[in-house]
Design a protein around this motif. Structure first.
Motif, short mmCIF file in Angstrom:
data_model
loop_
_atom_site.label_atom_id
_atom_site.label_comp_id
_atom_site.label_asym_id
_atom_site.label_seq_id
_atom_site.Cartn_x
_atom_site.Cartn_y
_atom_site.Cartn_z
N ARG A 88 36.34 57.79 42.18
CA ARG A 88 36.75 59.14 41.21
C ARG A 88 38.34 59.26 41.06
NH1 ARG A 88 33.80 63.91 43.54
NH2 ARG A 88 32.03 63.10 42.14
N HIS A 144 39.06 58.65 37.38
CA HIS A 144 39.15 60.19 36.85
C HIS A 144 40.63 60.48 36.92
CE1 HIS A 144 34.92 61.75 37.00
NE2 HIS A 144 35.00 60.49 36.74
N ILE A 145 41.55 60.00 37.58
CA ILE A 145 43.03 60.57 37.91
C ILE A 145 43.93 59.61 37.68
CG2 ILE A 145 44.44 61.60 39.38
CD1 ILE A 145 42.01 63.08 40.88
N LEU A 165 44.42 67.13 35.21
CA LEU A 165 43.46 66.14 35.38
C LEU A 165 42.98 66.57 36.80
CD1 LEU A 165 45.25 62.74 34.89
CD2 LEU A 165 43.09 63.61 33.54
N TRP A 170 40.57 69.88 36.17
CA TRP A 170 39.25 69.31 35.45
C TRP A 170 38.47 68.68 36.61
CZ3 TRP A 170 41.95 67.26 30.57
CH2 TRP A 170 42.17 68.01 30.00
N ASN A 171 39.12 67.67 37.51
CA ASN A 171 38.21 66.77 38.28
C ASN A 171 37.72 67.54 39.16
OD1 ASN A 171 37.47 64.24 39.44
ND2 ASN A 171 38.90 64.73 40.96
N TYR A 208 34.59 69.25 37.94
CA TYR A 208 33.65 68.32 37.65
C TYR A 208 33.21 68.04 39.01
CZ TYR A 208 31.33 64.23 35.74
OH TYR A 208 30.91 63.41 35.05
#
Lengths: 454, 124
Positions: free
Chosen positions: A377, A381-382, A426, A429-430, A433
């Protein structure tokens, strides 16, 4: 025969520095790698209030030699159902990839195997990318469940962070405008700034992504001892195992060298254009003399005569090198300027590389290991979007300062603030999520009994 | 081959020779192997392996590999752009230097957001 001999002689005469470098790198880098292990053990011991290795040689200084001999003479097992040839090939491949990429790295302005090849750092990245093959082939050939799981994890991790690593390099190349190692460092001299200050987020992503690429803690999941025995290295013993080990440490050296070249000014001393700071040129002499004096001071306190002799020898070596630096000092503008530049450049380069490698160790002793889904992740994701946004922002900063005449430091601060804002978004959001994903996992009845999932 | 690459070629051969020669030389120098057939079983903490390792793996690794291909090819496109960028700026071609890459990255960003929403970026 004679014309052939002639051409060989002419070749050696033209390229003797490069050939010497090639031989020295093959001989010295494995030695440096095992001594990095000693420094790492000593630093770890210091942070945990222990002494570390103390038995072999004064303060354990000969421990790496003893370890190397032990590993060379250790029994060398190949499991019965392993794929013999690939089992043999894999560690050799890892080691070769790691050491070959040293070829394009320049240790000071004159010590480089591939001098002035214009693909420079691209060669390092390309050859370094062969390393994961060694890992995945080794894990597959071992025919062991731990090995294959470790190899799969490792491959997934390496290819996930490779993209971020590439983007981070691109942000440096945008500023340098070239891939040639010497040109990159010289551009930093004419730009009067190390690129770490012009692209701080780029350096940050470079640091994290390449820690993951070298399989170092906190990203050392492929060899997670507590869950996978030793990951892809489980079946390897003796010298084959130490080849993987050497490859890891050689990779660390390569990563630190590339980071130093691209972001930390390479072999330039701090403030190379400031005349009144020229006194910094005395730093190598003073540093080496101080180390030598300390060894003299400790020599009398060693328990055995052999150990005190060893300390005297180390002190003597330090004093000799310090004397060489002092003798080279007046030659900065004379015919021997190459010697001067080469020696002093190598000193500053190696100092920066050592500091960079110390950061690797420091992070290893400080941070706990990631879980695998956290690792993926963080990467996907980041780091990947962050590195991508950073590339765009560095481009915009350059365009702002050249088209609209905005001071480049102002442009840098504006775009870095934009990048950090993107990073905050980010992360936000992560978090949302990840919370949703965990909740979904917990309500999934098929894995409800596993309370540690998600 | 440009002459600057010849030392590099010799160097890589030398590097390749280092592990190979050491492996072969010490094969004959070290004391021989002792022990029964159990020693050559796979090491799985003392438990005999019940299944072969040549089986099926988690399909997510395949998705990760595909995404890697896409993004790394993108990195390859970025490299020459980055190298030429300052030259274009010096020639006052800032719009020419920036806009095509913005379009390219914008298209990729749309794809990335779609993957994010689909959950393709999770391994959990």
């Amino acid at each position: 025969m004679s014309p052939m001999l002639h051409s060989i002689l002419a070749f050696v005469q033209t390229w003797w520095v490069e050939l010497l470098c090639a031989v020295l790198i093959v001989l010295v880098v494995p030695l440096i790698a095992v001594y990095i292990v000693l420094v790492e053990r000593k630093a770890m011991a210091d942070m945990r209030a222990r002494l570390g290795p103390m038995r072999v040689g004064p303060h354990g200084l000969l421990q790496p030699i003893a370890d190397a001999l032990k590993l060379l003479f250790k029994e060398d097992l190949i499991p019965d159902n392993a794929d013999q040839f690939i089992f043999w090939l894999a560690p050799v491949l890892s080691m070769t990839a790691a050491l070959t990429s040293m070829g394009a790295v320049a240790i000071g302005p004159w010590f480089q195997v591939a001098r002035d090849i214009n693909i420079g750092l691209l060669f390092v990245v390309g050859v370094g990318a062969l390393g994961p093959f060694g890992i995945v082939l080794g894990g597959w050939a071992s025919n062991n469940h731990y090995s294959i799981i470790g190899a799969l994890r490792s491959t997934a991790q390496l290819i996930s962070y490779e993209t971020t690593a590439g983007f981070a390099l691109v942000s440096g190349f945008l500023l340098a405008g070239t891939l040639n190692v010497r040109a990159i460092v010289e551009t930093q001299r004419t730009d009067q700034a190390w690129y770490v200050f012009l692209a701080p987020v780029g350096f940050f992503t470079y640091l994290i992504a390449w820690i993951a690429e070298t399989n170092r803690a906190p990203f050392d999941l492929p060899e997670a001892e507590s869950e996978l025995v030793a990951g892809y290295m489980t079946e390897y013993s003796g010298f084959r195992w130490s080849l993987y080990f050497l490859a890891e440490y050689a990779n660390m050296i390569v990563v630190a060298s590339v980071g130093t070249t691209l972001f930390l000014g390479g072999w330039l001393r701090p403030f190379p254009n400031v005349r009144w700071l020229a006194g910094l040129d005395a730093a190598p002499t003073l540093l080496l003399a101080a180390v030598g004096a300390y060894c003299v001071f400790r020599a009398g306190k060693q328990p055995a005569r052999a150990q005190s002799m060893f300390m005297w020898a180390v002190a003597f070596g330090c004093f000799v090198v310090a004397a060489i630096f002092t003798l080279a000092l007046p030659f900065s503008h004379l015919p021997l300027e190459r010697m001067h530049d080469g020696l002093y450049g190598a000193f500053w380069f190696l100092l920066k590389v050592s500091a960079y490698i110390y950061i690797f160790m420091w992070l290893r002793f400080t941070l706990p290991r990631f879980r695998f889904d956290q690792l993926m992740r963080l990467g996907w994701h980041i780091l990947i979007p962050l590195a991508l946004v950073n590339v765009v922002d560095v481009g915009i900063a350059l365009a702002l300062s050249s088209e609209f005449g905005i001071n480049r430091w102002v442009a840098m601060v504006i775009t870095t603030a934009a990048t950090l804002g993107a990073a905050m978004l980010l992360l936000h959001w992560n978090d949302k999520y990840a919370a949703a994903a965990s909740a979904a996992l917990l309500t999934d009845s098929s894995i409800a009994e596993d309370t540690h999932a998600g | 081959m440009p002459p600057a690459y010849i030392p590099l070629l010799l160097f890589s051969l030398l590097v390749l020779a280092f592990p190979v020669v050491t492996l072969i030389v010490f094969k004959y120098l070290r004391p021989g192997s002792r022990g029964g057939p159990a020693k050559f079983q796979p090491y799985e903490c003392g438990i005999l392996p019940e299944t072969s390792t040549r089986g099926r793996y988690f399909a997510r690794f395949y998705i990760i590999a595909m995404l890697f291909m896409i993004l790394n090819v993108e990195t390859i496109f970025l490299f020459p752009w980055a190298v030429l960028f300052r030259g274009w700026l010096a020639a006052h071609l800032a719009a020419f230097a920036l806009l095509p890459m913005f379009v390219f990255l914008g298209v990729l960003l749309v794809g990335y957001v779609w993957l994010y929403k689909k959950g393709a970026l999770d391994l959990a």
